[in-house]
Design a protein around this motif. Structure first.
Motif, PDB file in Angstrom:
ATOM      1  N   THR A   1     -22.738   5.178  89.139  1.00  0.00           N
ATOM      2  CA  THR A   1     -22.252   6.125  89.869  1.00  0.00           C
ATOM      3  C   THR A   1     -20.819   6.196  89.802  1.00  0.00           C
ATOM      4  O   THR A   1     -20.171   7.294  89.653  1.00  0.00           O
ATOM      5  N   ILE A   2     -20.530   4.931  90.159  1.00  0.00           N
ATOM      6  CA  ILE A   2     -18.775   4.950  89.935  1.00  0.00           C
ATOM      7  C   ILE A   2     -18.129   5.207  88.836  1.00  0.00           C
ATOM      8  O   ILE A   2     -17.381   5.778  88.227  1.00  0.00           O
ATOM      9  N   LEU A   3     -19.000   4.597  87.697  1.00  0.00           N
ATOM     10  CA  LEU A   3     -18.483   4.698  86.205  1.00  0.00           C
ATOM     11  C   LEU A   3     -18.553   6.120  85.741  1.00  0.00           C
ATOM     12  O   LEU A   3     -17.555   6.521  84.901  1.00  0.00           O
ATOM     13  N   SER A   4     -19.548   7.068  86.386  1.00  0.00           N
ATOM     14  CA  SER A   4     -19.336   8.203  85.994  1.00  0.00           C
ATOM     15  C   SER A   4     -18.170   9.278  86.284  1.00  0.00           C
ATOM     16  O   SER A   4     -18.121  10.340  85.536  1.00  0.00           O
ATOM     17  N   GLU A   5     -17.306   8.656  86.995  1.00  0.00           N
ATOM     18  CA  GLU A   5     -16.053   9.365  87.210  1.00  0.00           C
ATOM     19  C   GLU A   5     -15.236   9.415  85.968  1.00  0.00           C
ATOM     20  O   GLU A   5     -14.331  10.195  85.958  1.00  0.00           O
ATOM     21  N   PHE A   6     -15.342   8.666  85.020  1.00  0.00           N
ATOM     22  CA  PHE A   6     -14.589   8.318  83.727  1.00  0.00           C
ATOM     23  C   PHE A   6     -15.243   9.369  82.817  1.00  0.00           C
ATOM     24  O   PHE A   6     -14.701   9.050  81.484  1.00  0.00           O
ATOM     25  N   SER A   7     -16.648   9.892  82.902  1.00  0.00           N
ATOM     26  CA  SER A   7     -17.029  10.600  81.918  1.00  0.00           C
ATOM     27  C   SER A   7     -16.448  11.852  81.322  1.00  0.00           C
ATOM     28  O   SER A   7     -16.583  12.125  80.355  1.00  0.00           O
ATOM     29  N   SER A   8     -15.479  12.549  82.330  1.00  0.00           N
ATOM     30  CA  SER A   8     -14.900  13.439  81.955  1.00  0.00           C
ATOM     31  C   SER A   8     -13.790  13.317  81.040  1.00  0.00           C
ATOM     32  O   SER A   8     -13.231  14.119  80.353  1.00  0.00           O
ATOM     33  N   LYS A   9     -13.372  12.168  81.025  1.00  0.00           N
ATOM     34  CA  LYS A   9     -12.241  11.788  80.201  1.00  0.00           C
ATOM     35  C   LYS A   9     -12.936  11.359  78.678  1.00  0.00           C
ATOM     36  O   LYS A   9     -12.012  11.092  77.806  1.00  0.00           O
ATOM     37  N   LEU A  10     -14.224  11.514  78.563  1.00  0.00           N
ATOM     38  CA  LEU A  10     -14.606  11.124  77.113  1.00  0.00           C
ATOM     39  C   LEU A  10     -14.442  12.311  76.044  1.00  0.00           C
ATOM     40  O   LEU A  10     -15.008  13.481  76.702  1.00  0.00           O
ATOM     41  N   LEU A  11     -13.998  11.975  75.104  1.00  0.00           N
ATOM     42  CA  LEU A  11     -14.229  13.314  73.997  1.00  0.00           C
ATOM     43  C   LEU A  11     -15.812  13.377  73.498  1.00  0.00           C
ATOM     44  O   LEU A  11     -16.532  12.429  74.061  1.00  0.00           O
ATOM     45  N   LYS A  12     -16.249  14.529  72.961  1.00  0.00           N
ATOM     46  CA  LYS A  12     -17.618  15.036  72.785  1.00  0.00           C
ATOM     47  C   LYS A  12     -18.250  13.705  71.792  1.00  0.00           C
ATOM     48  O   LYS A  12     -19.321  13.131  72.070  1.00  0.00           O
ATOM     49  N   PRO A  13     -17.472  13.253  70.655  1.00  0.00           N
ATOM     50  CA  PRO A  13     -18.154  12.294  69.870  1.00  0.00           C
ATOM     51  C   PRO A  13     -18.268  10.943  70.598  1.00  0.00           C
ATOM     52  O   PRO A  13     -19.052  10.363  70.365  1.00  0.00           O
ATOM     53  N   ASP A  14     -17.346  10.601  71.462  1.00  0.00           N
ATOM     54  CA  ASP A  14     -17.400   9.498  72.149  1.00  0.00           C
ATOM     55  C   ASP A  14     -18.512   9.292  73.224  1.00  0.00           C
ATOM     56  O   ASP A  14     -18.982   8.391  73.531  1.00  0.00           O
ATOM     57  N   LYS A  15     -18.902  10.585  73.904  1.00  0.00           N
ATOM     58  CA  LYS A  15     -19.996  10.619  74.732  1.00  0.00           C
ATOM     59  C   LYS A  15     -21.296  10.247  74.035  1.00  0.00           C
ATOM     60  O   LYS A  15     -22.112   9.602  74.512  1.00  0.00           O
ATOM     61  N   LYS A  16     -21.329  10.672  72.706  1.00  0.00           N
ATOM     62  CA  LYS A  16     -22.619  10.300  71.983  1.00  0.00           C
ATOM     63  C   LYS A  16     -22.642   8.783  71.804  1.00  0.00           C
ATOM     64  O   LYS A  16     -23.661   8.258  71.761  1.00  0.00           O
ATOM     65  N   THR A  17     -21.562   8.276  71.396  1.00  0.00           N
ATOM     66  CA  THR A  17     -21.370   6.933  71.341  1.00  0.00           C
ATOM     67  C   THR A  17     -21.914   6.048  72.311  1.00  0.00           C
ATOM     68  O   THR A  17     -22.492   4.954  72.393  1.00  0.00           O
ATOM     69  N   VAL A  18     -21.292   6.520  73.582  1.00  0.00           N
ATOM     70  CA  VAL A  18     -21.415   5.567  74.864  1.00  0.00           C
ATOM     71  C   VAL A  18     -22.827   5.767  75.203  1.00  0.00           C
ATOM     72  O   VAL A  18     -23.576   4.866  75.848  1.00  0.00           O
ATOM     73  N   LEU A  19     -23.575   7.107  74.906  1.00  0.00           N
ATOM     74  CA  LEU A  19     -24.936   7.274  75.218  1.00  0.00           C
ATOM     75  C   LEU A  19     -25.804   6.443  74.542  1.00  0.00           C
ATOM     76  O   LEU A  19     -26.769   5.959  75.143  1.00  0.00           O
ATOM     77  N   SER A  20     -25.432   6.562  73.136  1.00  0.00           N
ATOM     78  CA  SER A  20     -26.252   5.481  72.458  1.00  0.00           C
ATOM     79  C   SER A  20     -26.241   4.084  72.815  1.00  0.00           C
ATOM     80  O   SER A  20     -27.200   2.990  72.874  1.00  0.00           O
ATOM     81  N   TYR A  21     -25.047   3.675  73.182  1.00  0.00           N
ATOM     82  CA  TYR A  21     -24.694   2.450  73.671  1.00  0.00           C
ATOM     83  C   TYR A  21     -25.904   2.067  74.942  1.00  0.00           C
ATOM     84  O   TYR A  21     -26.058   0.776  75.230  1.00  0.00           O
TER      85      TYR A  21
END
Length: 1187
Positions: free
Chosen positions: A1037-1057
């Protein structure tokens, strides 16, 4: 920018109207072409514009018949027949004033011949100046009282045709202006930025003035031109279109100003004719001529009639334009009206200067726009500056005096300054206008932070208090002119001292002198009289100065010396015309040099006498001993060795008597100034300084030999005072001078090796020793390039550095608080300087050797910061301290800020590992109001050095806080004050995320934060029936505060991770315990259904609380939703939602703002929630810090 219209043909035709009230004798149309290279902003709505232009062309084709403008006769007047280009009146303003006069003369000739067509040209001119590029058609009417004609005066738009219409009566004309609807009315010549707008304003005003001046003997009195022109300007100034209203209001008030000039000329002519008439009548019957008298009388009568006609025009324009526009919604129009009203009252006071007109000036002094208020004040300055107009201002002064006094505190500095100048004029006009209470309020502004305002208040002070005249003596023979001047100066100084002593709110002589410098510089630079006043002995015949007045007079003397040497550059005071970086002109430079020369020649001789007389007073001596810092080294008197020796002897005698910090610091800086290279007295000053230091070192050596025996320190009270005094003197001089040749380090370092339990040195001695040793090490490091000529010297320097750090480390645990602080600051400063010298070291020569502080010392420094900076009073309790302890609180805060800044420098300069900054970053929100700027700057500096390591320190900070909270809740004990709540940790993460502004630049950092967080949660977790979820799952929940700073390709990468780490676990999304994972995945997906997956994990929930916020009773507590408009946001989320990144808002913008939680929060206690629900925190969703 509006393009200048090209020369266009004016078409006119004659038609007959069947209406009984309207006879169309002529009609005209003027079409203004548009430049193809106009502003790009005018290229919108192309279809509408084409339709509008097509309509205009049709109108022109049907009505127009080509005819040249009357302005083309300008070339023919001078025989330039070859010029065939048409010149419109609008183009005339681009040709300068000379061409303007010629063209206007030709226009007047054409007006006499054909006034209708010429008047249409003039009407077209004002339409063009308003920025309108359309068609003007005109028709004549015979009566303006007809109701049908009045009903036709409309201003409307036709959206179907894409046109705007304005139809108005400029008797005897009915004018219709048609222009495209998409024309930007905000872009017209008067509001153009840059030089073009200023130039057009000036030329436009000149055109109106020249038109009236050239026609004042003819056409303006034909009862046709002025009536039509006034009607035109009245109607257009009342338009809802800003361009028409602004331009024609300016033209109307300038027309009134020009007519005022004509009325004044007529008044002068009437006065002269009346004098001539009186002279002719006084002649004898044989000498005077009856016909001549009749001609003069006729001329007087005609002039009086013309003046009456002009005054009638003035009245019509004032009532029709000014009374409607002085309260216009546009500030520029209000400023124009107020500026011209002040001019009318000053020039034509017989008509305009009365209370009926002055009331508008007083009312508009309350306008909300500073420029309008400024125009009112400037207009009143012109009135109060004329003594002949003062009797007519009595009632106005009485009515609006309080408003003028209050405007000296105006938020606009220029308005405040000009108002103070106005009050200076008011005070000069009469002595009883301003009361003593008014003067007391106004004169306090000499201490203002704005120098122009303070200088103007100083002028008022000088004129009221310091311009006193000493009464003449009974026996004139006893006092000569010099003595009279001396007594006059004494009286002014007495008045100045009395004012300063009565000012209970301020104790800043330097600012008082700066305020009086421009107007009373002669008094303040009369140094011979000031020194004679200080040196004179009290006698029964003369009234001398009291000791308190002498102390203030000494401060005035020192402040005037500083002002003469350095100029008006003071800390905390802005608005000075000259600053240090600006280059003074030759005249100012010569004046400053002459003043410094006079100052040096006089005080170099008189200063020893002053030091000798006031040697017993520490405060006075501390001020006097600063004066040599402002001496001019090139002074011829400096070569007089006897005078210089006398000064050095008196300074040495003063240092023998006083050991206060003010005296020692001033003396050290003065010796530094006197020992500078190039001065004639530098050799004598160095010799005197070396003699002083040698004597102090010798005395200190003898005292320490007697006191430091057998590994213990023992000294009686008197000897201890002598040791402390010597240490203070050496410490003060070490701050400014390099005293390494006396080996003071070896002399003082043994004092730090004695244990306090075994008879160690007293705290006051240790504090001075630590500061002295830190200065010695700083000088040694600073001069490394010169002193380290061999490796042996470099090794010796490193041994000294290690010894100093070890001894200071030992003092960090001393029982005395001041000793601990000084040891900490000394170590931080020395290690920072050592790191800087390593980076600046030249490899071609010897330099300081590498030294790394021991891990034990590093841990001790970190522990010291945590215990002495961030521990103690919380922000809430600090805000409740009493007023008496406010000063102590601020001093303590200043010390804490210095300690934190010194520690952060170690991190920035690489002395400490960057991970150490995590312990500092965790207090970013909790102590934001006190240390937020320092911590944020440290964050930026570390990010510039290594952005990846800096991001790791942020991750480490959040993880440490989370783990401490987890352990504290698992223990089940009482809440520790140093442990932050889950909501505050989440808010801290949000503030950390906001520092990553450029998402592309910090792409790797944000991805690393997410990868590290996922590993932190799922690493080494083995799922079992007893532990279905990872213990640190709520960290997502704390880590989600940094999700808005991810680029779209990086969101997919982090999600797969994330899926890679969760694939081996059995996850039931319907269970409440997995809600943090659902929330984190939703933040990565940024889907519209994110709110439906919001968990209600709250580690701050307390079911049995008595201090629950009223908001928590009305609304359940939830975590922050990805939707920026979700009603389930906590108060913290609402308070800081404006900080959410735009990209986040765009991605979340499609979420349902009225989504409902899956379950009530009272039933949503999952495994993690139950673990994190033990601490005693209120269930209100707030961050308990003072922001």
């Amino acid at each position: 920018m509006i393009p200048e219209p090209s020369a266009s043909a004016a078409s006119r035709s004659t038609e007959q109207n069947t209406n009984s009230h309207v006879e169309a004798t002529s009609s005209g149309a003027v079409n203004h072409s548009e430049d193809d290279s106009g502003n790009e902003n005018r290229q919108k709505n192309v279809r509408r514009r084409k339709r509008a232009h097509k309509f205009l062309e049709n109108v022109t084709r049907k009505r127009a018949k080509a005819s040249c403008s009357s302005a083309t006769r300008a070339g023919g007047r001078h025989g330039k027949q070859k010029q065939v280009e048409a010149v419109t009146l609008f183009e005339v303003i681009t040709m300068g004033k000379n061409a303007m006069q010629v063209v206007i003369d030709d226009w007047i000739e054409a007006y006499v011949t054909d006034r209708d067509s010429s008047l249409l040209d003039l009407i077209s001119f004002f339409i063009q100046c308003s920025g309108c590029k359309g068609v003007v058609t005109a028709e004549m009417c015979q009566s303006k009282e007809d109701s049908e004609i009045t009903s036709k005066m409309v201003e409307e738009l036709d959206e179907a045709a894409g046109l705007q219409y304005k139809k108005f009566l400029a008797f005897p004309w009915i004018l219709t202006v048609t222009w495209p609807l998409d024309t930007d009315s905000a872009e017209y010549p008067l509001v153009q930025s840059g030089a073009y707008g200023r130039w057009f304003h000036s030329e436009f005003c000149d055109f109106v003035s020249v038109l009236v001046a050239q026609g004042q003997d003819s056409v303006i009195f034909d009862s046709y031109l002025m009536n039509t022109l006034i009607s035109l300007l009245t109607e257009l100034s009342d338009s809802y279109v800003r361009a028409f209203r602004h331009t024609c209001t300016l033209a109307a008030v300038k027309l009134l100003s020009s007519l005022v000039g004509v009325a004044l000329s007529l008044s002068v002519g009437i006065e002269n004719s009346q004098k001539l008439y009186d002279v002719q009548r006084a002649k004898t019957a044989r000498q005077k001529s009856t016909q001549h008298l009749e001609r003069i009388q006729k001329k007087i009568t005609e002039s009086q009639e013309r003046r009456a006609e002009i005054e009638s025009m003035l009245d019509v324009i004032f009532k029709a334009v000014f009374l409607k526009r002085y309260r216009d919604v546009l500030p520029e129009i209000r400023s124009i009206c107020m500026e011209e009203l002040g001019l009318w009252m000053k020039l034509y006071s017989s008509v305009f200067l009365n209370d009926s007109y002055l009331k508008y000036m007083g009312w508009m002094m309350n306008d909300k726009i500073p420029d309008v208020r400024l125009k009112c004040v400037l207009g009143l300055q012109g009135l109060y500056a004329d003594p002949l107009l003062l009797p007519k201002l009595d009632l106005f002064t009485t009515r609006f005096k309080e408003r003028m006094i209050s405007m000296t505190l105006d938020k606009d500095s220029e308005v405040a300054v000009q108002t103070m100048k106005l009050l200076v004029l008011v005070s000069k006009s009469s002595d009883d206008v301003l009361t003593p209470e008014d003067y007391k309020q106004l004169l306090q502004l000499v201490y203002s932070s704005q120098r122009p305002l303070a200088a103007t208040a100083g002028e008022l002070l000088f004129s009221r208090l310091l311009h006193a005249v000493v009464p003449a003596s009974d026996s004139q023979d006893e006092t000569n002119e010099e003595e009279a001047h001396r007594q006059q100066t004494f009286a002014r100084l007495k008045a100045l001292l009395q004012f300063y002593q009565e000012s209970e709110l301020h104790k800043h002589v330097v600012y008082l002198v700066d305020s009086l410098w421009d107007c009373g510089g002669a008094l303040l630079k009369d140094w011979p009289t000031v020194t004679s006043a200080l040196l004179q002995d009290p006698s029964p015949n003369r009234q001398g100065f009291t000791p308190a007045e002498q102390a203030v007079l000494v401060e005035i003397l020192v402040a005037s010396a500083r002002q003469a040497s350095e100029g008006p550059v003071l800390a905390g005071r802005s608005g000075a015309k000259k600053c240090v970086l600006q280059v003074m002109n030759a005249r100012e430079k010569k004046t400053q040099t002459d003043d410094c020369l006079k100052l040096t020649e006089h005080l170099l001789t008189m200063l020893p006498k002053l030091l000798s007389k006031f040697s017993s007073s520490g405060d006075i001596v501390a001020a006097l001993i600063r004066i040599p810092q402002y001496f001019l080294p090139e002074c011829p008197e400096a070569e007089n060795t006897q005078v210089v020796s006398s000064l050095m002897a008196e300074m040495a005698a003063v240092l023998d008597l006083h050991s206060g910090p003010a005296v020692l610091e001033a003396a050290a800086r003065t010796y530094l100034s006197l020992c500078a290279e190039g001065a004639a007295w530098s050799s004598a000053a160095r010799a005197a300084r070396d003699s002083l230091v040698q004597r102090w070192v010798g005395q200190l050596t003898e005292l320490l030999e007697d006191s430091l025996r057998g590994g213990s320190f023992s000294a009686d009270e008197e000897k201890l005072k002598e040791i402390v005094a010597m240490l203070k003197k050496l410490r003060a001089f070490h701050n400014c001078h390099d005293l390494s040749q006396w080996s003071v380090f070896d002399l003082l370092s043994p004092l730090l090796s004695v244990e306090s339990s075994q008879g160690g040195a007293p705290p006051e001695v240790l504090e001075e020793v630590l500061q002295c040793l830190s200065f010695i090490m700083l000088w040694s490091l600073n001069t490394s390039s010169e002193t380290l000529t061999s490796r042996e010297k470099a090794v010796a320097q490193r041994l000294q550095l290690r010894l100093f750090c070890e001894r200071s480390h030992h003092c960090l645990s001393h029982c005395n608080h001041s000793v601990r602080i000084q040891a900490f600051l000394g170590v931080c400063d020395v290690l920072t300087a050592h790191s800087y010298q390593l980076h600046m070291w030249d490899p071609t020569c010897f330099g300081p050797l590498l030294y790394t502080p021991s891990p034990k010392l590093q841990r001790a420094l970190l522990a010291f910061v945590c215990s002495h900076v961030f521990a103690g009073l919380d922000c809430d309790s600090q805000s409740k301290v009493s007023e008496n302890s406010e000063v102590d609180r601020l001093e303590d805060l200043h010390r804490r800020r210095n300690m934190l800044a010194a520690f952060c420098k170690l991190i920035v300069h690489g002395v400490l590992e960057m991970s150490t900054a995590a312990e500092v970053f965790m207090y970013y929100m909790k102590y934001y109001s006190d240390f937020g700027d320092i911590i944020k700057e440290t964050m930026c500096r570390t990010r510039q050095i290594d952005k990846i390591e800096s991001a790791r320190s942020l991750v480490l900070c959040l993880q440490q806080l989370f783990v401490r909270l987890k352990r504290e809740q698992d223990s089940g004990g009482r809440a520790h004050p140093g442990v932050q709540t889950f909501t505050s940790i989440k808010e801290l993460a949000r503030r950390f995320a906001l520092t990553f502004g450029d998402v592309v630049k910090f792409r790797e950092c944000v991805v690393m934060i997410h990868r590290n967080g996922i590993e932190f949660v799922f690493q080494e977790f083995n799922q079992s029936p007893g532990t279905t979820t990872p213990p640190y799952l709520s960290y997502l929940t704390i880590l989600s505060e940094f999700s808005s700073k991810l680029l779209k390709p990086d969101k997919k990468t982090v999600l797969s991770y994330l899926q890679k780490h969760t694939a081996e676990y059995i996850i039931d999304l319907r269970e409440e315990c997995w809600q943090p994972l659902i929330y984190y995945r939703a933040s990565l997906l940024a889907a519209a259904e994110a709110e439906d997956a919001v968990s209600y994990v709250s580690s701050d929930r307390r079911p049995n609380l008595h201090n629950r916020s009223p908001f928590s009773k009305q609304k359940p507590e939830v975590s922050k939703s990805p939707c920026p408009f979700s009603p389930v946001d906590s108060k913290v989320s609402k308070g800081h939602r404006l900080g959410t990144s735009p990209s986040h808002q765009e991605k979340m913008g499609d979420a349902d703002p009225f989504s409902v939680p899956l379950e009530p929060p009272a039933k949503s206690l999952n495994t993690e929630g139950s673990v994190l629900s033990i601490t005693n925190e209120p269930d209100d969703g707030t961050v308990e810090v003072e922001l």
